[in-house]
Design an enzyme around this catalytic site. Structure first.
Site, PDB file in Angstrom:
ATOM      1  N   THR A 163      -3.284  11.873  10.433  1.00 54.11           N
ATOM      2  CA  THR A 163      -3.075  12.755  11.591  1.00 54.11           C
ATOM      3  C   THR A 163      -1.614  13.186  11.700  1.00 54.11           C
ATOM      4  O   THR A 163      -1.306  14.123  12.408  1.00 54.11           O
ATOM      5  CB  THR A 163      -3.533  12.075  12.898  1.00 54.11           C
ATOM      6  OG1 THR A 163      -2.797  10.854  13.053  1.00 54.11           O
ATOM      7  CG2 THR A 163      -5.011  11.771  12.849  1.00 54.11           C
ATOM      8  N   ALA A 189      -5.740   5.846   5.354  1.00 55.74           N
ATOM      9  CA  ALA A 189      -6.500   6.931   5.980  1.00 55.74           C
ATOM     10  C   ALA A 189      -7.654   7.380   5.075  1.00 55.74           C
ATOM     11  O   ALA A 189      -8.093   8.528   5.150  1.00 55.74           O
ATOM     12  CB  ALA A 189      -5.582   8.101   6.340  1.00 55.74           C
ATOM     13  N   GLU A 208     -12.893   3.898   4.902  1.00 56.68           N
ATOM     14  CA  GLU A 208     -12.950   3.331   6.248  1.00 56.68           C
ATOM     15  C   GLU A 208     -14.208   3.679   7.047  1.00 56.68           C
ATOM     16  O   GLU A 208     -14.658   2.871   7.861  1.00 56.68           O
ATOM     17  CB  GLU A 208     -11.736   3.806   7.071  1.00 56.68           C
ATOM     18  CG  GLU A 208     -10.400   3.333   6.555  1.00 56.68           C
ATOM     19  CD  GLU A 208      -9.276   4.105   7.222  1.00 56.68           C
ATOM     20  OE1 GLU A 208      -9.078   5.289   6.881  1.00 56.68           O
ATOM     21  OE2 GLU A 208      -8.614   3.529   8.093  1.00 56.68           O
ATOM     22  N   GLN A 229       0.831  -1.200   0.000  1.00 58.31           N
ATOM     23  CA  GLN A 229       0.000   0.000   0.000  1.00 58.31           C
ATOM     24  C   GLN A 229       0.866   1.251   0.000  1.00 58.31           C
ATOM     25  O   GLN A 229       0.354   2.355  -0.080  1.00 58.31           O
ATOM     26  CB  GLN A 229      -0.867   0.051   1.269  1.00 58.31           C
ATOM     27  CG  GLN A 229      -2.118  -0.785   1.246  1.00 58.31           C
ATOM     28  CD  GLN A 229      -2.815  -0.773   2.589  1.00 58.31           C
ATOM     29  OE1 GLN A 229      -2.693  -1.719   3.368  1.00 58.31           O
ATOM     30  NE2 GLN A 229      -3.566   0.282   2.898  1.00 58.31           N
ATOM     31  N   PHE A 263      -6.584  -3.627   3.231  1.00 58.49           N
ATOM     32  CA  PHE A 263      -7.298  -3.244   4.450  1.00 58.49           C
ATOM     33  C   PHE A 263      -6.376  -2.736   5.555  1.00 58.49           C
ATOM     34  O   PHE A 263      -6.690  -2.855   6.731  1.00 58.49           O
ATOM     35  CB  PHE A 263      -8.165  -4.413   4.965  1.00 58.49           C
ATOM     36  CG  PHE A 263      -9.046  -4.993   3.896  1.00 58.49           C
ATOM     37  CD1 PHE A 263     -10.104  -4.256   3.375  1.00 58.49           C
ATOM     38  CD2 PHE A 263      -8.797  -6.256   3.360  1.00 58.49           C
ATOM     39  CE1 PHE A 263     -10.897  -4.765   2.358  1.00 58.49           C
ATOM     40  CE2 PHE A 263      -9.601  -6.770   2.340  1.00 58.49           C
ATOM     41  CZ  PHE A 263     -10.653  -6.028   1.851  1.00 58.49           C
ATOM     42  N   ARG A 274      -8.373  -1.108   8.620  1.00 52.80           N
ATOM     43  CA  ARG A 274      -9.537  -0.269   8.309  1.00 52.80           C
ATOM     44  C   ARG A 274     -10.188   0.374   9.540  1.00 52.80           C
ATOM     45  O   ARG A 274     -10.703  -0.326  10.409  1.00 52.80           O
ATOM     46  CB  ARG A 274     -10.567  -1.126   7.574  1.00 52.80           C
ATOM     47  CG  ARG A 274     -11.508  -0.345   6.680  1.00 52.80           C
ATOM     48  CD  ARG A 274     -12.324  -1.319   5.876  1.00 52.80           C
ATOM     49  NE  ARG A 274     -12.984  -0.689   4.747  1.00 52.80           N
ATOM     50  CZ  ARG A 274     -13.576  -1.365   3.774  1.00 52.80           C
ATOM     51  NH1 ARG A 274     -13.587  -2.668   3.779  1.00 52.80           N
ATOM     52  NH2 ARG A 274     -14.165  -0.740   2.778  1.00 52.80           N
ATOM     53  N   GLU A 321       0.084  -1.882   4.629  1.00 53.21           N
ATOM     54  CA  GLU A 321       0.579  -0.510   4.737  1.00 53.21           C
ATOM     55  C   GLU A 321       2.050  -0.522   5.145  1.00 53.21           C
ATOM     56  O   GLU A 321       2.842   0.273   4.672  1.00 53.21           O
ATOM     57  CB  GLU A 321      -0.273   0.283   5.736  1.00 53.21           C
ATOM     58  CG  GLU A 321       0.013   1.767   5.668  1.00 53.21           C
ATOM     59  CD  GLU A 321      -0.933   2.623   6.480  1.00 53.21           C
ATOM     60  OE1 GLU A 321      -2.057   2.179   6.796  1.00 53.21           O
ATOM     61  OE2 GLU A 321      -0.554   3.765   6.810  1.00 53.21           O
ATOM     62  N   ARG A 341      -5.563   8.040  16.509  1.00 50.76           N
ATOM     63  CA  ARG A 341      -6.878   8.112  15.856  1.00 50.76           C
ATOM     64  C   ARG A 341      -7.975   7.631  16.800  1.00 50.76           C
ATOM     65  O   ARG A 341      -9.077   8.176  16.808  1.00 50.76           O
ATOM     66  CB  ARG A 341      -6.899   7.339  14.530  1.00 50.76           C
ATOM     67  CG  ARG A 341      -8.189   7.502  13.751  1.00 50.76           C
ATOM     68  CD  ARG A 341      -8.090   7.031  12.309  1.00 50.76           C
ATOM     69  NE  ARG A 341      -7.344   7.944  11.470  1.00 50.76           N
ATOM     70  CZ  ARG A 341      -7.870   8.987  10.810  1.00 50.76           C
ATOM     71  NH1 ARG A 341      -9.165   9.233  10.879  1.00 50.76           N
ATOM     72  NH2 ARG A 341      -7.116   9.770  10.086  1.00 50.76           N
TER      73      ARG A 341
HETATM   74  N1  MTE Z   1     -11.681  -1.814  -0.221  1.00 50.16           N
HETATM   75  C1  MTE Z   1     -11.208  -2.928  -0.814  1.00 50.16           C
HETATM   76  N2  MTE Z   1     -11.959  -3.525  -1.741  1.00 50.16           N
HETATM   77  N3  MTE Z   1      -9.983  -3.451  -0.485  1.00 50.16           N
HETATM   78  C2  MTE Z   1      -9.186  -2.867   0.483  1.00 50.16           C
HETATM   79  O1  MTE Z   1      -8.090  -3.351   0.750  1.00 50.16           O
HETATM   80  N4  MTE Z   1      -8.964  -1.041   2.130  1.00 50.16           N
HETATM   81  C3  MTE Z   1      -9.672  -0.080   2.974  1.00 50.16           C
HETATM   82  C4  MTE Z   1     -10.621   0.774   2.128  1.00 50.16           C
HETATM   83  N5  MTE Z   1     -11.417  -0.054   1.283  1.00 50.16           N
HETATM   84  C5  MTE Z   1      -9.683  -1.691   1.138  1.00 50.16           C
HETATM   85  C6  MTE Z   1     -10.941  -1.184   0.721  1.00 50.16           C
HETATM   86  C7  MTE Z   1      -8.782   0.813   3.703  1.00 50.16           C
HETATM   87  S1  MTE Z   1      -8.102   0.262   5.151  1.00 50.16           S
HETATM   88  C8  MTE Z   1      -8.511   2.086   3.283  1.00 50.16           C
HETATM   89  S2  MTE Z   1      -7.550   3.132   4.194  1.00 50.16           S
HETATM   90  C9  MTE Z   1      -9.053   2.604   2.014  1.00 50.16           C
HETATM   91  O2  MTE Z   1      -9.838   1.641   1.321  1.00 50.16           O
HETATM   92  C10 MTE Z   1      -7.888   3.040   1.146  1.00 50.16           C
HETATM   93  O3  MTE Z   1      -8.293   3.464  -0.090  1.00 50.16           O
HETATM   94  P1  MTE Z   1      -8.839   4.949  -0.377  1.00 50.16           P
HETATM   95  O4  MTE Z   1      -8.001   5.900   0.400  1.00 50.16           O
HETATM   96  O5  MTE Z   1      -8.675   5.089  -1.835  1.00 50.16           O
HETATM   97  O6  MTE Z   1     -10.262   4.946   0.071  1.00 50.16           O
HETATM   98 MO1  MOS Z   2      -6.346   1.903   5.893  1.00 52.20          MO
HETATM   99  S1  MOS Z   2      -6.239   1.005   7.729  1.00 52.20           S
HETATM  100  O1  MOS Z   2      -5.787   3.429   6.525  1.00 52.20           O
HETATM  101  O2  MOS Z   2      -4.971   1.205   5.146  1.00 52.20           O
END
Ligand code: MTE
Ligand code: MOS
Length: 779
Positions: free
Chosen positions: A449, A518, A729, A204, A235, A349, A239, A317
């Site tokens: 943050t 985030a 999230e 990530q 998820f 997440r 990261e 957070r």
């Molecule tokens: N959705 C899918 N399908 N797969 C993922 O791994 N990760 C989540 C969320 N939705 C995730 C997901 C998490 S932890 C975050 S922080 C955000 O997606 C990251 O993507 P964005 O910043 O583009 O929303």
């Molecule tokens: Mo989402 S826990 O901030 O990768």
């Protein structure tokens, strides 16, 4: 910025760019990349004990196996033996001591996976075991602190608690959670000339993966390229932890000078990677007869596992969301982090927010039962105000507060009041099966943050044939980021999405990026893409008069009248003076126009003073609410979600179909956290349920038959990309309403006169025990 109002879910929303490939099974993940010439397969030797002193590592026998190319221990690391992303407290390979079962001690590269695996079993470890710390209580007892305590405080919480009419208190537990991304951790490291290393990494955070690889190899970041096309889910689990695989594979690749592929099996992945932080929280809440919260104190104790990773940011957070949606005049939030001999816990997440939210929502639920009032009335009177009662404990103003609006909407659309009566009727007539219903609000602050992380870059090329390539620093992990970036790019440039291609994320195209985390992936990268497009449009507009006047002799075109729309460039005052995008680009190229731009964005006006616990840590907030109704079998503990209603404020959504998918996915993943996902360690610190036969994530049968998802209408958000809001999230903690509904069902046994004792997760077993306690409780 022009207001784009788009209210309904349209069936014309472009579909996820990988949707068809996923269904056909043709998506190329890293493990689908064809083997490189001479490629080796890697495996790890990991610690079998949770804590101990390494006395010797004997690799002789393993080295002798035909097909083994190299074995690396901490001593053979050419650079720094470090993978800690913030604090340098996480060795790449254990040196001297081991701190958890599964900690990597040695790396093996061999001709095949089977040979590497077999060789690993022949490495002889002599480790003198020590007594591990495996629970938060043990860590507190031994003062096994990770970092100093953090604090946010306002008013006079103790004094007011003392003088409050009612005070309730308790200790709340929420459990860890395994990410269960479908694609396990992986990296393919390919050595180049001299010190160069290219990593195809399931990360990530490509820039950090690049930094960690450079550090362990002892080379500059300019020698390392990290490329990531997409992830099969992350998820938060990729990261920081994808860095580990990349560092390990790169060490082997650098030593053997051959490409090395390292992928974890499901069981290995689940055993050695970190989880959501479990929390143990001590709280007190003071309130009056009406349920106005006057004071709240909470001490969060987070289980960090053995190293820091992102624990401090996750704790932060949790602390910044301790009050959830409520204005609490007197409040003290203390955050402690504890070191245990378990794999280092990581982002997941919600990033601590769900853990913080659950404590106060449980407290409010208890208040309602204590006062014999409807919990939503208590929630409503404590919501942040619009013009007053609108400052957070850390001093920021809660702006564009949509709590009251969403509350009114969902109470109506979910038919909460009438359904609650039906639930009560059901419970009066049923002895062994009970129902429950509950609502919760979610307020979620958007931004990293750690303020400096709120920056992003993009690189856009327009080729002479009119095709466009967009690179951005974000990572597609299923959430639809690439599709959103495609839509942003097309809309900002004024061309169709078919003309544009998004290329894999690559550190040599866009450097110094932040993790896609985030929930700010589309906010940050979207703005960077827009910035690049703005630069290109300026250049197109300045060359346009010359090109258009040549095409239409005798016409006069002023740069300020040039418009790019629908794949053409024209003069808005004389629309026939128009040129198609392809033709225009080839002419612009011949006229020596620079058709490439690097975009950049940083979020303005955010800061946070950690020692003082004050600041404006978020660019804006998102709001959402959920109502869940459950049916609980009191004899087996089985919980069935009957219906859920979810309302989410996604701003003026860039792609409502994708965003609805995020709301549903987040909610269902949250459901796993609050109900079935239970992580069990034995007394030696070994994970007992490291595979899907013993660890239960929600499946399609756990999704309620009636699931109503709505994105808030007319919700344009100022100062974000195309008026949208982050959505990745915030829906996760909405599942806490299902957990509260389970409590309601259990409390109905004693007609809501006694308080159920329940933790997160409410597994079947926990529910049965809570029912038993309830049956024994005095009314
Ligand atoms: N959705 C899918 N399908 N797969 C993922 O791994 N990760 C989540 C969320 N939705 C995730 C997901 C998490 S932890 C975050 S922080 C955000 O997606 C990251 O993507 P964005 O910043 O583009 O929303
Ligand atoms: Mo989402 S826990 O901030 O990768």
């Amino acid at each position: 910025m022009k207001k784009q109002l788009k209210h309904t879910i349209s069936h014309h929303d472009p579909v996820h760019d990988s949707a068809i490939k996923h269904v056909q099974g043709t998506t190329v993940y890293i493990d689908d990349m064809p083997a490189q010439t001479g490629e080796l397969q890697a495996w790890l030797v990991t610690s079998p004990v949770a804590k101990g002193k390494i006395k010797s590592i004997e690799t002789g026998e393993a080295q002798m196996i035909p097909g083994v190319h190299c074995i690396i221990t901490a001593r053979e690391i050419p650079g720094g033996n470090q993978m800690g992303p913030v604090f340098h407290d996480e060795p790449c390979l254990a040196d001297g001591h081991v701190h958890c079962i599964g900690q990597a001690i040695a790396l093996i590269a061999a001709d095949t996976f089977e040979i590497a695996h077999h060789a690993a079993s022949l490495v002889k470890l002599d480790i003198e075991p020590e007594t591990p710390i495996l629970t938060i209580d043990e860590a507190i007892q031994h003062n096994s602190r990770l970092q100093p305590e953090r604090r946010i405080e306002r008013g006079d919480p103790d004094g007011v608690l003392h003088s409050c009419k009612h005070v309730l208190h308790g200790q709340f537990h929420s459990g860890g959670q395994e990410h269960w991304y479908l694609e396990t951790q992986i990296c393919l490291a390919v050595p180049g000339e001299n010190d160069e290393m290219t990593c195809y990494s399931g990360t990530q955070h490509p820039s950090e993966t690049q930094a960690v690889v450079a550090e362990v190899l002892g080379i500059g970041r300019n020698q390392v390229v990290v490329e990531t096309r997409r992830l099969g889910g992350a998820f938060g689990g990729k990261e920081t932890q994808a860095n580990h695989l990349a560092a390990w594979a790169s060490l082997l690749a650098a030593k053997t000078r051959k490409p090395v592929r390292l992928r974890l099996t499901r069981d290995m992945d689940q055993s050695i990677t970190g989880k959501r932080h479990r929390f143990q929280s001590d709280w007190k809440i003071g309130f009056d007869d009406d349920g106005h919260i006057q004071s709240y104190t909470v001490i969060f104790n987070a289980d960090a596992g053995y190293a820091s990773d992102l624990t401090m940011a996750i704790l932060e957070r949790a602390m910044l969301h301790a009050e959830n949606a409520y204005f609490i005049p007197n409040i003290r939030i203390i955050g402690n982090t504890w070191k245990t001999n378990l794999p280092s816990n990581v982002a997941f997440r919600g990033f601590g927010q769900p853990q913080g939210l659950a404590v106060i929502e449980n407290a409010i639920d208890m208040m309602a039962r204590f006062l014999n009032k409807e919990p939503n009335d208590i929630r409503k009177i404590n919501f942040y105000g619009i013009h007053d009662r609108n400052t957070a404990p850390y001093g920021a103003t809660i702006k564009e507060n949509r709590l009251a609006l969403i509350h009114e909407k969902i109470i109506h659309s979910s038919e909460y009041i009438s359904r609650k009566k039906l639930v009560d009727d059901f419970n009066n007539f049923n002895h062994d099966v009970k129902r429950g219903i509950a609502l919760i609000p979610v307020k979620f602050g958007i931004s990293f943050t750690t303020a400096f992380l709120n920056q992003a870059g993009a690189l856009v090329h327009i080729y002479a044939d009119g095709s466009v390539q967009v690179n951005h620093g974000g990572i597609e992990m299923g959430q639809g980021l690439n599709l959103k970036m495609l839509q942003v790019a097309a809309a900002e440039l004024g061309v169709s999405i078919e003309r544009i291609k998004i290329t894999p994320t690559n550190t040599s195209k866009v450097p110094n990026t932040s993790a896609t985390a985030a929930s700010s992936g589309s906010d940050l990268n979207g703005m960077a893409v827009k910035n690049a497009m703005d630069q290109l449009k300026t250049r197109i507009k300045s060359i346009a008069p010359e090109i258009l006047e040549e095409l239409f002799p005798g016409k006069k075109v002023l740069p300020e009248n040039v418009v790019i729309e629908n794949d053409s460039i024209f003069d808005s005052t004389q629309k026939e003076v128009c040129c198609g995008f392809e033709e225009f680009c080839s002419k612009a190229y011949l006229k020596q126009t620079h058709l490439s731009a690097a975009g950049y964005y940083r979020t303005p006006d955010i800061w946070f003073d950690r020692p003082k616990g004050v600041g404006k840590p978020f660019h804006y907030y998102t709001y959402g609410m959920s109502v869940s109704e459950v049916e609980v079998n009191l004899l087996t503990g089985r919980v069935k979600l009957v219906r859920a209603d979810l309302v989410e404020d996604a701003g003026d959504s860039i792609n409502p179909m994708i965003d609805k998918g995020q709301v549903i996915g987040g909610f269902v993943q949250g459901l796993g956290w609050v109900t079935t996902e239970d992580i069990k360690w034995n007394k030696e610190g070994k994970l007992l349920n490291a595979s899907p036969d013993t660890y239960k994530i929600p499946t399609i049968s756990d999704v309620p038959v009636e699931l109503n998802v709505e994105l808030l209408e007319n919700a344009y958000n100022d100062n974000t990309i195309r008026g949208s809001k982050a959505v990745g999230e915030p829906p996760f903690p909405m599942a806490v309403s299902a957990w509260l509904a389970i409590k309601y069902a259990i409390a109905s046994i004693k007609n809501h006169k006694a308080e159920p004792m329940l933790s997160i997760p409410a597994t079947n077993e926990e529910v049965v025990l809570a029912v038993q306690r309830m049956n024994e409780a005095a009314e």
